[in-house]
Motif scaffolding. Structure first.
Motif, mmCIF file in Angstrom:
data_model
loop_
_atom_site.group_PDB
_atom_site.id
_atom_site.type_symbol
_atom_site.label_atom_id
_atom_site.label_comp_id
_atom_site.label_asym_id
_atom_site.label_seq_id
_atom_site.Cartn_x
_atom_site.Cartn_y
_atom_site.Cartn_z
ATOM 1 N N PHE A 58 -2.890 5.703 -0.848
ATOM 2 C CA PHE A 58 -2.558 5.443 0.544
ATOM 3 C C PHE A 58 -1.222 6.113 1.022
ATOM 4 C CE2 PHE A 58 -0.493 3.122 4.163
ATOM 5 C CZ PHE A 58 -1.521 3.008 5.061
ATOM 6 N N ALA A 59 -0.252 6.134 0.050
ATOM 7 C CA ALA A 59 1.282 6.627 0.537
ATOM 8 C C ALA A 59 0.903 8.126 0.941
ATOM 9 C CB ALA A 59 2.406 6.290 -0.521
ATOM 10 N N PRO A 60 0.567 8.793 0.130
ATOM 11 C CA PRO A 60 0.447 10.312 0.531
ATOM 12 C C PRO A 60 -0.212 10.643 1.978
ATOM 13 C CG PRO A 60 -0.069 10.073 -1.860
ATOM 14 C CD PRO A 60 0.142 8.860 -1.262
ATOM 15 N N PHE A 61 -1.262 9.977 2.107
ATOM 16 C CA PHE A 61 -2.082 10.120 3.312
ATOM 17 C C PHE A 61 -1.094 9.743 4.556
ATOM 18 C CE2 PHE A 61 -4.369 7.507 6.195
ATOM 19 C CZ PHE A 61 -5.176 8.156 7.026
ATOM 20 N N PHE A 62 -0.574 8.519 4.309
ATOM 21 C CA PHE A 62 0.320 7.809 5.546
ATOM 22 C C PHE A 62 1.632 8.786 5.733
ATOM 23 C CE2 PHE A 62 4.070 5.366 6.768
ATOM 24 C CZ PHE A 62 3.451 4.936 7.864
ATOM 25 N N LEU B 69 0.982 -1.278 -0.007
ATOM 26 C CA LEU B 69 -0.045 0.143 -0.002
ATOM 27 C C LEU B 69 0.937 1.175 -0.004
ATOM 28 C CD1 LEU B 69 -2.824 -0.996 2.420
ATOM 29 C CD2 LEU B 69 -2.943 -0.830 -0.039
ATOM 30 N N LEU B 70 2.043 1.186 0.635
ATOM 31 C CA LEU B 70 2.896 2.320 0.516
ATOM 32 C C LEU B 70 3.509 2.882 -0.616
ATOM 33 C CD1 LEU B 70 4.896 1.417 3.711
ATOM 34 C CD2 LEU B 70 3.253 3.097 3.583
ATOM 35 N N ARG C 21 -9.793 -1.172 -0.195
ATOM 36 C CA ARG C 21 -11.035 -2.105 -0.148
ATOM 37 C C ARG C 21 -10.983 -2.789 1.003
ATOM 38 N NH1 ARG C 21 -7.505 -3.700 -4.410
ATOM 39 N NH2 ARG C 21 -6.651 -5.449 -3.362
ATOM 40 N N GLU C 22 -12.063 -3.669 1.233
ATOM 41 C CA GLU C 22 -12.501 -4.429 2.590
ATOM 42 C C GLU C 22 -11.185 -5.445 3.075
ATOM 43 O OE1 GLU C 22 -13.409 -7.328 5.442
ATOM 44 O OE2 GLU C 22 -13.089 -7.760 3.266
ATOM 45 N N ASP C 23 -10.390 -5.839 1.924
ATOM 46 C CA ASP C 23 -9.466 -6.754 2.341
ATOM 47 C C ASP C 23 -8.056 -6.075 2.528
ATOM 48 O OD1 ASP C 23 -9.282 -6.269 -0.282
ATOM 49 O OD2 ASP C 23 -8.524 -8.030 -1.024
ATOM 50 N N GLU C 24 -8.321 -4.640 2.382
ATOM 51 C CA GLU C 24 -6.938 -3.892 2.413
ATOM 52 C C GLU C 24 -6.979 -2.999 3.858
ATOM 53 O OE1 GLU C 24 -5.545 -2.916 -1.961
ATOM 54 O OE2 GLU C 24 -6.943 -1.628 -1.025
ATOM 55 N N LEU C 25 -8.447 -3.224 4.295
ATOM 56 C CA LEU C 25 -8.601 -2.053 5.278
ATOM 57 C C LEU C 25 -7.888 -2.506 6.680
ATOM 58 C CD1 LEU C 25 -10.542 0.130 5.486
ATOM 59 C CD2 LEU C 25 -12.123 -1.254 6.563
ATOM 60 N N VAL C 26 -7.653 -3.664 6.963
ATOM 61 C CA VAL C 26 -6.873 -4.135 8.239
ATOM 62 C C VAL C 26 -5.484 -3.754 8.086
ATOM 63 C CG1 VAL C 26 -5.894 -6.089 9.528
ATOM 64 C CG2 VAL C 26 -8.334 -5.931 9.047
ATOM 65 N N GLY C 27 -4.754 -3.937 6.856
ATOM 66 C CA GLY C 27 -3.473 -3.798 6.532
ATOM 67 C C GLY C 27 -3.250 -2.320 6.727
ATOM 68 N N GLY C 28 -4.068 -1.505 6.173
ATOM 69 C CA GLY C 28 -3.939 0.055 6.080
ATOM 70 C C GLY C 28 -3.998 0.515 7.542
ATOM 71 N N ASN C 29 -5.014 0.242 8.352
ATOM 72 C CA ASN C 29 -5.359 0.625 9.933
ATOM 73 C C ASN C 29 -4.091 0.077 10.585
ATOM 74 O OD1 ASN C 29 -7.634 1.700 10.806
ATOM 75 N ND2 ASN C 29 -8.552 0.513 9.166
ATOM 76 N N ALA C 30 -3.400 -0.935 10.072
ATOM 77 C CA ALA C 30 -2.255 -1.605 11.042
ATOM 78 C C ALA C 30 -0.922 -0.576 10.629
ATOM 79 C CB ALA C 30 -1.707 -2.845 10.329
ATOM 80 N N LEU C 31 -0.739 -0.281 9.398
ATOM 81 C CA LEU C 31 0.277 0.674 9.000
ATOM 82 C C LEU C 31 -0.096 2.064 9.757
ATOM 83 C CD1 LEU C 31 0.518 -0.111 5.168
ATOM 84 C CD2 LEU C 31 2.355 -0.539 6.953
ATOM 85 N N VAL C 32 -1.292 2.493 9.635
ATOM 86 C CA VAL C 32 -1.573 3.762 10.360
ATOM 87 C C VAL C 32 -1.028 3.706 11.884
ATOM 88 C CG1 VAL C 32 -3.191 5.434 11.030
ATOM 89 C CG2 VAL C 32 -3.030 4.568 8.548
ATOM 90 N N GLU C 33 -1.571 2.797 12.306
ATOM 91 C CA GLU C 33 -1.262 2.482 13.948
ATOM 92 C C GLU C 33 0.157 2.418 14.126
ATOM 93 O OE1 GLU C 33 -3.657 2.950 16.245
ATOM 94 O OE2 GLU C 33 -4.604 3.524 14.546
ATOM 95 N N ALA C 34 0.927 1.575 13.527
ATOM 96 C CA ALA C 34 2.332 1.498 13.688
ATOM 97 C C ALA C 34 3.050 2.713 13.295
ATOM 98 C CB ALA C 34 2.647 -0.013 12.752
ATOM 99 N N GLY C 35 2.533 3.225 12.148
ATOM 100 C CA GLY C 35 3.373 4.607 11.937
ATOM 101 C C GLY C 35 3.096 5.683 12.930
ATOM 102 N N THR C 36 1.840 5.691 13.588
ATOM 103 C CA THR C 36 1.471 6.722 14.435
ATOM 104 C C THR C 36 2.526 6.412 15.842
ATOM 105 O OG1 THR C 36 -0.737 6.793 13.695
ATOM 106 C CG2 THR C 36 -0.132 7.740 15.929
#
Length: 626
Positions: free
Chosen positions: A13-17, A7-8, A138-153
């Motif tokens: 996703f990347a600019p938002f992250f 996703l990065l 997508r729904e199957d990317e939502l967990v991965g996206g949230n995981a990156l956001v939480e880890a990154g935060t």
């Protein structure tokens, strides 16, 4: 795990992250630098005691979450979230300019105003941060996206905290803090310009500036879906729990472990790395989908390792304190403490990532940002309450390790309470545990199960855990129709009741129950639910399929919906099957981690759903692997 890192490389996703990472970094850089200055150089700024100043600063930063989150949620539902993100980043540049002016004029009032505005910046960006993900992923990317956001935060929090402490004393002039913050804010704005458009779900929304009424209204939106609201309470409890631990790190490192200032950084780093790993592991453990079964798993770890941290802490201050980092690491109890902190972070990631994804997935799109705003308000409220409770307990003489133990026990009570209100969490945990410990489940054709709307699932019946295996694979809850004798079996009956299974009996045994079952099935399908039925009417004792009964025809004759054929493979001969005698009589008959599979075929039209045709399809899906 590679899929979530992919996703990065995407523009959606990347600019938002990068934008949210730099924002979290900047918040913590300025906040910690200011707290360090007020702690070690208070006499140069004011006559107030350092303890008063640091708590005042923390309160000023969190106050905007109460005042502006409700408005921020409305704005994120009314306007394009990408444009809002850019405006918020422009505000951040202005705030860093205010901070630079405060340092230049040596004005504490201006600096505290800048801190308040940074809190405003975070409260405005919060609803955008989480509500934009379902629009771009997508729904199957939502967990991965949230995981990156939480880890990154959390990584941004760690690096920002460290950088803020270092810059507070650079070259004898703290203005470097504001200059660094200004540079980071500009970078954040440039990144935000790459965020793709995220159109407003409710452009006609009339924004109300009354924080009290809008806060209550937003909480009302969240309460419309019980699972969403209890997920918000779970997230808020996690922030209370985590903030309580983090707040004690300086005193714990000094007065319990006997370490120096560097040991505080070590504790924070280990805890943060744990959360990062836990967050990133979520996608692999949940097979890329929102798996709320990880939430009870996370809460168990948060309790066990919180209690162990209390017992692992030394009762007496080590001789020679304060110890250097090398000397502290030479003590055996230090490694146990560090392991407990890493595990707390790890299981915290398991706990919080699925909850954030669940809120995003199950919130109404036109109210999603306002529901997330309600979440932010409750997060802040819980953290304040937790800080007050911790201060009160410590003031009454409770030790820091004992405080950790009390918090861990409270976590267990809260978890049991939430899971009793929403059994879906614990049921998903049981299903997840089954297919990750006793079995290794392979899944094929799951995309054939509709993501919304009613359907009837038909499957061969091999063992007593068939419904649990199917439920573990499905992204949606399923109502299972099952023999009343299995439904009433001790222990597993509790599971099936909470799964809202529908017991059915042959007409010769109980005609009233049979008719009631068909009525309940019709009601479930009318409500758009998934209903699963085992047309054989019994668990096989030979491994072969028994003739399918005509119940499915009756169901779709009354409520015409698609029929989804499925086949279980590999369960014949397992502990829960009837091979070579009664089921559940020979433990570990196939050992642990035995391979099983669920194969899902394409939908069958109601008119073609004869018992013979469905049996032929299911037999073909199963093949020779029983």
């Amino acid at each position: 795990m590679s899929s979530q890192f992919a996703l990065l490389n995407t523009r959606r996703f990347a600019p938002f992250f990068a934008t949210q990472f730099l924002g979290a970094f900047n918040d913590n850089l300025f906040k910690n630098a200011l707290i360090v200055l007020l702690t070690f150089q208070a006499v140069n700024w004011t006559t107030l005691a350092p303890e008063v100043l640091t708590n005042l600063a923390a309160g000023i930063f969190i106050l905007p979450f109460f005042l502006f989150s409700a408005t921020a949620g409305q704005l994120a539902d009314k306007y394009d979230k990408a444009k809002l993100a850019r405006l918020v980043k422009l505000l951040e540049i202005v705030i860093m300019g205010v901070a630079l002016f405060g340092f230049s004029t040596h004005s504490l009032a201006v600096l505290l105003s800048a801190l308040f505005l940074l809190g405003l910046h975070s409260s405005l960006f919060g609803p955008v941060k989480y509500a934009i993900l379902p629009q771009h992923l997508r729904e199957d990317e939502l967990v991965g996206g949230n995981a990156l956001v939480e880890a990154g935060t959390f990584v941004a929090i760690l690096i920002g905290t460290l950088a803020g402490g270092l810059l507070a004393g650079v070259a004898g002039h703290p203005g470097w803090v504001a200059i660094a913050g200004l540079v980071i804010a500009v970078l954040g704005y440039l990144c935000s310009r790459g965020i793709p458009a995220a159109p407003a779900p409710v452009p006609e929304l009339v924004v109300s500036l009354n924080p009290l009424s809008e806060t209550w209204r937003n909480i009302g939106f969240a309460r419309q879906n019980r699972t969403v609201f209890l997920s918000i309470l779970g997230i808020s409890w996690f922030w209370l729990y985590g903030a309580l631990f983090l707040a004690q790190f300086p005193a714990y490192a000094k007065n319990v472990l006997g370490g120096s200032e560097t040991s505080v950084t070590l504790l924070l780093a280990i805890f943060t790395i744990g959360i990062g790993f836990g967050s990133l592991l979520c996608e692999r453990l949940s097979a890329g989908h929102v798996e709320i079964g990880l939430v009870p798993f996370g809460s168990i770890g948060l309790t066990l390792f919180g209690i162990d941290l209390a017992f692992a802490s030394p009762a007496l201050l080590p001789i020679g304190a304060p110890l250097s980092l090398a000397n502290l690491l030479a003590l055996h109890h230090t490694w146990r403490v560090l392991f407990d902190l890493f595990a707390l972070g790890l299981f915290g990631g398991f706990f919080i990532v699925p909850l954030y994804a669940l809120i995003q997935l199950r919130s109404a799109p036109e109210q999603r940002a306002r529901i997330i705003a309600a979440n932010n308000i409750l997060n802040a409220l819980f953290m304040v309450c937790g800080a007050l409770a911790a201060a009160g307990l410590l003031g009454d003489g409770l030790s820091i390790p004992a405080l950790f133990g009390v918090a861990a026990l409270c976590n267990a009570v809260v978890a049991v309470y939430i899971y009793s209100l929403v059994p879906e969490f614990m049921l998903r945990f049981i299903a997840w545990l089954l297919v990750h410990s006793v079995y290794r489940l392979q899944q094929r054709g799951l995309q054939n199960i509709p993501e919304e709307g009613a359907a009837v699932l038909v499957c061969n019946h091999v063992s007593f855990v068939d419904p649990i295996v199917i439920a573990a694979a499905s992204r949606r809850p399923i109502r299972f129709v099952m023999d009343y004798r299995i439904y009433r079996m001790p222990v597993i009956s509790l599971i099936f009741r909470h799964m809202r299974a529908i017991p059915i009996a042959p007409a010769r045994d109980d005609a009233v129950m049979m008719e009631a079952a068909f009525e309940e099935v019709a009601s479930a399908l009318a409500a758009g639910e998934l209903v699963a039925i085992f047309p054989e009417g019994r668990i096989t004792d030979s491994g072969d399929l028994y003739p399918f009964r005509p119940g499915v025809q009756r169901i779709v004759g009354r409520t015409p919906v698609p029929i989804i054929p499925m086949a279980l493979q590999g369960l014949w001969g397992s502990f829960f099957s009837r091979k070579d005698g009664p089921a559940m009589s020979k433990p570990l008959r196939r050992g642990l981690f035995s391979k099983i599979a669920l194969v899902v075929g394409t939908a069958v039209a109601p008119a073609a759903a004869t018992p013979e045709h469905l049996q032929e399809i299911v037999a073909g899906l199963r093949g020779d692997w029983k």
